[in-house]
Scaffold this motif. Sequence first.
Motif, mmCIF file in Angstrom:
data_model
loop_
_atom_site.group_PDB
_atom_site.id
_atom_site.type_symbol
_atom_site.label_atom_id
_atom_site.label_comp_id
_atom_site.label_asym_id
_atom_site.label_seq_id
_atom_site.Cartn_x
_atom_site.Cartn_y
_atom_site.Cartn_z
ATOM 1 N N ASP A 118 -62.887 37.843 -3.817
ATOM 2 C CA ASP A 118 -63.103 36.918 -4.932
ATOM 3 C C ASP A 118 -61.783 36.434 -5.534
ATOM 4 N N SER A 119 -60.685 36.771 -4.892
ATOM 5 C CA SER A 119 -59.380 36.401 -5.414
ATOM 6 C C SER A 119 -58.791 35.250 -4.616
ATOM 7 N N ILE A 120 -57.986 34.446 -5.264
ATOM 8 C CA ILE A 120 -57.143 33.493 -4.541
ATOM 9 C C ILE A 120 -56.071 34.321 -3.829
ATOM 10 N N VAL A 121 -55.844 34.022 -2.558
ATOM 11 C CA VAL A 121 -54.909 34.823 -1.757
ATOM 12 C C VAL A 121 -53.908 33.883 -1.090
ATOM 13 N N VAL A 122 -52.633 34.313 -1.040
ATOM 14 C CA VAL A 122 -51.624 33.534 -0.325
ATOM 15 C C VAL A 122 -51.022 34.369 0.789
ATOM 16 N N ALA A 123 -50.658 33.693 1.878
ATOM 17 C CA ALA A 123 -49.970 34.356 2.984
ATOM 18 C C ALA A 123 -48.845 33.427 3.441
ATOM 19 N N PRO A 124 -47.656 33.958 3.701
ATOM 20 C CA PRO A 124 -47.245 35.333 3.431
ATOM 21 C C PRO A 124 -47.054 35.569 1.947
ATOM 22 N N SER A 125 -46.822 36.833 1.564
ATOM 23 C CA SER A 125 -46.632 37.163 0.147
ATOM 24 C C SER A 125 -45.424 36.391 -0.388
ATOM 25 N N ILE A 141 -47.115 27.877 4.043
ATOM 26 C CA ILE A 141 -47.843 28.782 3.138
ATOM 27 C C ILE A 141 -49.333 28.498 3.262
ATOM 28 N N VAL A 142 -50.097 29.568 3.341
ATOM 29 C CA VAL A 142 -51.552 29.463 3.410
ATOM 30 C C VAL A 142 -52.146 29.923 2.082
ATOM 31 N N THR A 143 -53.107 29.183 1.581
ATOM 32 C CA THR A 143 -53.818 29.571 0.354
ATOM 33 C C THR A 143 -55.312 29.645 0.629
ATOM 34 N N LYS A 144 -55.901 30.784 0.284
ATOM 35 C CA LYS A 144 -57.350 30.955 0.389
ATOM 36 C C LYS A 144 -57.947 30.941 -1.014
ATOM 37 N N ILE A 145 -59.003 30.165 -1.203
ATOM 38 C CA ILE A 145 -59.736 30.173 -2.477
ATOM 39 C C ILE A 145 -61.196 30.474 -2.168
ATOM 40 N N GLU A 164 -48.632 22.232 -2.655
ATOM 41 C CA GLU A 164 -49.384 21.424 -1.683
ATOM 42 C C GLU A 164 -50.575 22.203 -1.140
ATOM 43 N N SER A 165 -50.332 23.455 -0.793
ATOM 44 C CA SER A 165 -51.379 24.297 -0.220
ATOM 45 C C SER A 165 -52.499 24.549 -1.224
ATOM 46 N N LEU A 166 -52.151 24.851 -2.461
ATOM 47 C CA LEU A 166 -53.153 25.144 -3.490
ATOM 48 C C LEU A 166 -54.036 23.933 -3.765
ATOM 49 N N GLN A 167 -53.422 22.766 -3.934
ATOM 50 C CA GLN A 167 -54.219 21.582 -4.277
ATOM 51 C C GLN A 167 -55.158 21.192 -3.128
ATOM 52 N N LYS A 168 -54.703 21.365 -1.907
ATOM 53 C CA LYS A 168 -55.589 21.149 -0.763
ATOM 54 C C LYS A 168 -56.798 22.075 -0.854
ATOM 55 N N ALA A 169 -56.515 23.350 -1.117
ATOM 56 C CA ALA A 169 -57.586 24.352 -1.151
ATOM 57 C C ALA A 169 -58.593 24.057 -2.247
ATOM 58 N N ILE A 170 -58.129 23.598 -3.400
ATOM 59 C CA ILE A 170 -59.048 23.277 -4.505
ATOM 60 C C ILE A 170 -60.034 22.193 -4.070
ATOM 61 N N ARG A 171 -59.536 21.185 -3.382
ATOM 62 C CA ARG A 171 -60.415 20.092 -2.928
ATOM 63 C C ARG A 171 -61.387 20.577 -1.856
ATOM 64 N N GLN A 172 -60.932 21.507 -1.035
ATOM 65 C CA GLN A 172 -61.794 22.019 0.018
ATOM 66 C C GLN A 172 -62.976 22.809 -0.537
ATOM 67 N N VAL A 173 -62.790 23.456 -1.690
ATOM 68 C CA VAL A 173 -63.856 24.265 -2.281
ATOM 69 C C VAL A 173 -65.066 23.403 -2.617
ATOM 70 N N ASP A 174 -64.812 22.194 -3.137
ATOM 71 C CA ASP A 174 -65.912 21.300 -3.496
ATOM 72 C C ASP A 174 -65.363 19.889 -3.647
ATOM 73 N N PRO A 175 -66.009 18.891 -3.038
ATOM 74 C CA PRO A 175 -65.502 17.510 -3.139
ATOM 75 C C PRO A 175 -65.436 16.987 -4.569
ATOM 76 N N ILE A 176 -66.148 17.611 -5.515
ATOM 77 C CA ILE A 176 -66.093 17.117 -6.898
ATOM 78 C C ILE A 176 -64.744 17.413 -7.542
ATOM 79 N N PHE A 177 -63.956 18.303 -6.942
ATOM 80 C CA PHE A 177 -62.630 18.620 -7.478
ATOM 81 C C PHE A 177 -61.586 17.794 -6.727
ATOM 82 N N ALA A 178 -60.747 17.052 -7.477
ATOM 83 C CA ALA A 178 -59.705 16.235 -6.847
ATOM 84 C C ALA A 178 -58.395 16.996 -6.707
ATOM 85 N N GLY A 179 -58.279 18.112 -7.441
ATOM 86 C CA GLY A 179 -57.049 18.896 -7.409
ATOM 87 C C GLY A 179 -56.986 19.794 -8.626
ATOM 88 N N PHE A 180 -55.780 20.227 -8.977
ATOM 89 C CA PHE A 180 -55.583 21.108 -10.130
ATOM 90 C C PHE A 180 -55.763 20.290 -11.403
#
Length: 1150
Positions: free
Chosen positions: A306-313, A413-417, A451-467
């Motif tokens: 349930d956490s936002i995760v980044v790789a690598p640390s 950098i990879v971001t998981k949401i 860049e990675s975070l804002q992409k991930a936010i949009r991927q979660v749901d199309p209603i979100f354009a970014g941060f």
Amino acid sequence: MFRTINPARLSARSVRRVVQRTLPRTYAVAAPAVGNYSQVDDGPTLNSPSELARRISAKVLPRLEKPDVKKVLVVGSGGLSIGQAGEFDYSGSQAIKALRESNISTILINPNIATIQTSHHLANEIYFLPVTADYVAYVLEKERPDGILLTFGGQSALNVGIQLDKMGVLERLGVKVLGTPIRTLEVSEDRELFVNALNEIDIPAAQSTAVSTIEAALSAAKEIGYPIILRSAFSLGGLGSGFAHDEEELRNLAAKSLSLSPQVLIEKSLKGWKEVEYEVVRDAADNTIICCNMENFDPLGTHTGDSIVVAPSQTLTDDEYHMLRSAAIKIVRHVGVVGECNVQYALDPDSRDYRVIEMNARLSRSSALASKATGYPLAYTAAKIALGHTLPELPNAVTKSTTACFEPSLDYIVTKIPKWDLAKFQHVERTVGSAMKSVGEVMAIGRTFEESLQKAIRQVDPIFAGFDAYWKPEDMTAALTENNDRRLFAIAHAMLNLDYSVDKLHSLTKIDKWFLYKLENIVEVYKLVQNKPLDQIDREMMLTAKKTGFSDLHLSQLIGTTEDKVRSHRKSLHVTPFVKRIDTLAAEFPAYTNYLYTTYNASTHDIEFDEHGTMVLGSGVYRIGSSVEFDWCAVTCSRAIRALGKKTIMINYNPETVSTDFDEADRLYFEELGFERVMDIYELEAAEGVVVSVGGQLPQNIALRLKQVGVNVLGTDPDQIDNAEDRHKFSSILDSIGVDQPAWTEATSLQAAKDFANKVNYPVLIRPSYVLSGAAMSVVWDDSEMDAKLSAAANVSPLHPVVISQFIDNAQEIDIDAVGHQGRLLVHAVSEHVENAGVHSGDATLVLPPFSLSSGDLDRLKEIAEKVAKAFDISGPFNMQIIRSPPVDGAEATLKVIECNLRASRSFPFVSKVLGTNFIDVASAAIMNINVPEPVDLMKERRDYVAIKVPQFSWTRLPGADPFLGVEMASTGEVASFGKDIHEAYWAALLSVNGFKLPRPNSGFLLGGDVARPEMVMVAENLINLGFKLYTHAADVEQHINSKPYLSIKKIFVPVKDKRKLREVLEENEITSVINIARSRAADTLDPDYASRRAAVDFGIPLINNAKLAVLFTETLAKKFHNSPLPYVEGTNPPEVKSWKEFVPASASQ
């Protein structure tokens, strides 16, 4: 070691391009994950193109005795549920690929019919049976394999393996556990054994005590000191875990947890520490590498799922990184893992102090993420290690020129949401903590965190354009200190609108300041472009915004213009993305695969755009309503198109899927599925066309827009898709072809809604244009209920109309899945729901072939499908839901279409596998207009079997949610089984549901709900005949049942507020099942029906919450309960223990 390389440095680096090696592609199996170089003298040989290196290695590498296995059973994970989802389709599929490559015959037991894994192009034999020790033992007895793989099916498979070992089945049948040994699995799962193992090598673990009673838990907490965290052993996704700050909280938590797990661990809470994870690979020769390390954006206290995760640390010092790396290798070697595992740590942000939280000695959700984040095929490698191979022998799957013992190095950098669907449920708690609640996750790749975070936010749901500030809570302190499914947007609100400083946010959230400063960078660019005229945004400003992850849509919202105008302006400034490869070794070696992502933080492309392939749009994040079944559709379509001799391009961003394996398509873009990114890739690749009909609703949403800008959308015309989705157009087309539909209207006032409802007679189905307490649709039975739903003036108005349609009570619902070509029907399947209309088709129990429809009904249903295919000129897949009203006065039953989707549906894998004809293969031929088969009526064929698809719910994971079946979908997955009749199939399917337990003989059933349902008496009669005792909380149920001859029910008090007291009541009366057939959802949490339903899922008691289903359940018990094949009896073979091929001979071609 991991490195994140400065983009400026990257742009200066010369990029080595290599011509992609042409690999043989076949439909049956995707391209092998790795290449192979010849062995020297049949001994272990370094996988290297250098003959000298191979000869030297053959002299020095240890010669290990490989397990002598020719036939291996792979244990799957079952239906998708919160905590155990699609990642196991990916890992199991890779494992089976590895086995087949080694010429090993594979048997798979997995009732999840929606997965790629359960297709015959992978396993030789597939059993759609429960993943339980009893049924796995029966399959072992029948198939007699040499080996078994337990680490690719999540917690379910692991628990089954431990149980089989204790039963002595593996030893008696001579079945070898491949990979990590049973003892290691036990140590990793039993918290006390694991802590003892850590103590032996001086690795710190949190102070903890293993207990199995509530009193022992209280005693341990008193000694350790509050606050504490309670963890369940032998469970997945933190099920049953939580934090307790005092005795009362712990007593309630322990009562629930101990009903779900035999042992719990009481630990001192380390809430607020950093959480870090290492993925480790070890072979039997003790070669050990770290494949990936990851860091949670959220501090300890939130389950990593349930956490936002980044790789690598990103925030560890070099000293901290190596300290935890060394500890992970030490742990894995000490406990004896052979294969892959992950180690999770809590790290004190203010010192070098750390604690090991847990270790999973199996493939996990994190393994899938790490595999996709690095390009390192963890599951494939783990399977090869289980077969006795060592890391130096195996090639790196990406470079094809280095070995698998290289540790990946990342220049991105990879971001998981996570994706939560909590808004769908009434009364649900929206906080997130140590027990996982998310239903899926996204993974975004970028060259900067922003860049990675804002992409991930949009991927979660199309209603979100970014941060952005998509949530503006009144109580900001509570929203920021207690993590929840929307906290990231509360942080955006705090930064954008309330001027919170990084220091203030850190003190409230405990999120590392490095991450918060990165969010501040986004905010600075946000404010820089906000309200600025488009023509004043020059190339430098546009490039800055794109490098920071802003989409064209987000910029258009900030500027006050349209996305198309921003796109046009951006392209005029020559600001376009670059395509980069995932190469695992930061471009130090050439890479031969096309595992790709786009970024603005680069200056060159890594590939030539010379293939002009066909694009297949995937389904995106798993969520309720769109899950692994659409990944099956997308992968199957991609394979079918490749089999037609075409190059394929897959776009998807879900790390849990098979579609995001780099060997499934000629090019894989791990990218967004929005209009902007699809257009970027289409234009760069000069693609031949785009398939939008196999990835669920997400690709359909942009289909018309793609066509309008000149994209070649393959298959059904997007204008026709729009005709089917626009209710007015759809209705008028149905009228024109003489196909019936329920009466409907679009009401713009409360009075208009009531007038319509009274005209057609209640009940009616309402679909508001807003979300109503988490339930977008609901059935309304009278004026007072309509008042309650639509009372506020703002809820229904000309701007917010409500679609109201006639709801036909006591009607059957039927699914038609079909494929058309240029308006001609090619194939179709008719599945019948067990539940009456009013239960979402995704939550319904589907039966195929249908059990009660006449040949006349089937002919009329086919005629409707033919008319719809012709009217919408369909080329490709489509699905319809049809209502069948009971015949009146000898007239034939009325058939009314309630929905039609011009795309593949979630039941396409089910009907394909049950009927032995792959509907997506047929659809792909129709879409491409190549080798289109002649029409065939599969429903005319007689079959001597029945298959049933049963939903998998995750109610236990969603505290407070009402376990009620309605028109809004709630299930997270599905399972299916075959049988000679409906009862045998349902028996196996129901037992396949994760967490389902059969009632004990002569135990109690708690009965409740609507006494007007005639099924209530039938259910009571069946249960009493079987020797069960009946109880109810309701006086009307007591009176109704006791008034019938030979029936008896006892009224008991059901506490609605005190969970602990409620559990005691259930235990006192030996209640082992709850049947509640209430007509409508509870208005509040004080409703006794709600309390009964909720108690069942909270305490791990089976719940049946539909009248028709309750009849089928009790009839099935009547046939199977007293001659049950459970528990396992040596030397027997129950009739349901047959492979898919035995039930459906035609399945061998799939």
